[in-house]
Write a protein that holds these residues in place. Sequence first.
Motif, PDB file in Angstrom:
ATOM      1  N   TRP A  13      -0.167  -9.544   5.411  1.00 38.01           N
ATOM      2  CA  TRP A  13       0.308  -9.055   4.116  1.00 38.01           C
ATOM      3  C   TRP A  13       0.465  -7.535   4.125  1.00 38.01           C
ATOM      4  CZ3 TRP A  13      -3.935 -12.408   4.409  1.00 38.01           C
ATOM      5  CH2 TRP A  13      -3.788 -13.680   3.845  1.00 38.01           C
ATOM      6  N   THR A  71      -2.380 -13.209  -4.722  1.00 37.41           N
ATOM      7  CA  THR A  71      -1.057 -13.694  -4.311  1.00 37.41           C
ATOM      8  C   THR A  71      -1.092 -15.142  -3.842  1.00 37.41           C
ATOM      9  OG1 THR A  71      -1.233 -13.077  -1.948  1.00 37.41           O
ATOM     10  CG2 THR A  71      -0.505 -11.355  -3.500  1.00 37.41           C
ATOM     11  N   SER A 107      -6.402  -8.040  -4.249  1.00 38.36           N
ATOM     12  CA  SER A 107      -4.968  -8.160  -4.512  1.00 38.36           C
ATOM     13  C   SER A 107      -4.354  -9.253  -3.643  1.00 38.36           C
ATOM     14  CB  SER A 107      -4.266  -6.823  -4.264  1.00 38.36           C
ATOM     15  OG  SER A 107      -4.728  -5.838  -5.159  1.00 38.36           O
ATOM     16  N   VAL A 108      -4.812  -9.368  -2.395  1.00 37.89           N
ATOM     17  CA  VAL A 108      -4.333 -10.447  -1.527  1.00 37.89           C
ATOM     18  C   VAL A 108      -4.677 -11.792  -2.137  1.00 37.89           C
ATOM     19  CG1 VAL A 108      -4.700 -11.599   0.687  1.00 37.89           C
ATOM     20  CG2 VAL A 108      -4.349  -9.126   0.613  1.00 37.89           C
ATOM     21  N   GLY A 128       2.995  -6.966  -2.371  1.00 41.79           N
ATOM     22  CA  GLY A 128       2.928  -8.111  -3.251  1.00 41.79           C
ATOM     23  C   GLY A 128       4.310  -8.518  -3.734  1.00 41.79           C
ATOM     24  N   LEU A 153      -0.300  -4.084  -1.565  1.00 43.34           N
ATOM     25  CA  LEU A 153      -1.473  -4.793  -2.066  1.00 43.34           C
ATOM     26  C   LEU A 153      -2.718  -3.923  -1.961  1.00 43.34           C
ATOM     27  CD1 LEU A 153      -0.695  -8.307  -0.576  1.00 43.34           C
ATOM     28  CD2 LEU A 153      -0.630  -7.662  -2.985  1.00 43.34           C
TER      29      LEU A 153
END
Length: 251
Positions: free
Chosen positions: A54, A72, A68-69, A57, A63
């Motif tokens: 990643w 998603t 935050s990951v 986002g 991110l």
Amino acid sequence: MKIDLKRRLGLAIGALVAMSLPAMAGICEKRDFDGQGYVVCTLTAAQEPDLKLWLNGPDGKVLGDFSSVRRTLGEGEVLGFAMNAGMYHPDYTPVGLYVSDGSKTHDLVTAGGGGNFGMLPNGVFCTGGKRPYQVIESRAFAKAKPQCRIATQSGPMLVIDGALHPRFLVDSDSRYIRNGVGVSRDGQTAWFAISDRAVTFHEFGRLFRDGLGARDALYFDGSISRLYAPELNRADFGRRLGPIIGYTGKN
């Protein structure tokens, strides 16, 4: 004291995560090698399709952290482990090659330079090609042009065809908390490791070569190294991250 406080808070957050999400047992474990402590997360070939990389986002913004990951992820999907996955510029964009789900957004860099990334040979961690997992020296990667489902470039290489990087010194005084990835000789296993305490490049490289049996291994970063491992009640936080790699599964 700031680092200790952050890690204690990270452990507390990790404990809450572990209570609210099912742990993916057996992926990450604590290991001791040559007097140093590490966490090693192991993936087999069958788990490769669920390894993800990643950066941004859905809104196109970086991110930057594990929370935050997790936001998603799809319904019923959980994050088994994650760590930072390569060096990045001040705007969080990768320094070198970046491929996620077969889409390349940053190019390979083969020139030497300053800093750890430019300490040639550096390399690329690549998955989903002819072998499930590969760590390939960057210039060899440029010639071979292997297909990768995900790929991240960093440096230096820690282990190159069973040998430690030639510039690593046994008596080095450069010590940081470090993280990286190593691959078995047959490409069927990948080990993602982070040190508990500050270690030298030589010590970290030996973990992969002698402790895990990796033929090739790649350094991701040091000092900013972070790990998310709910089965160990661990969720590090601190400086914002660029590329993040991790394994996902279903609840």
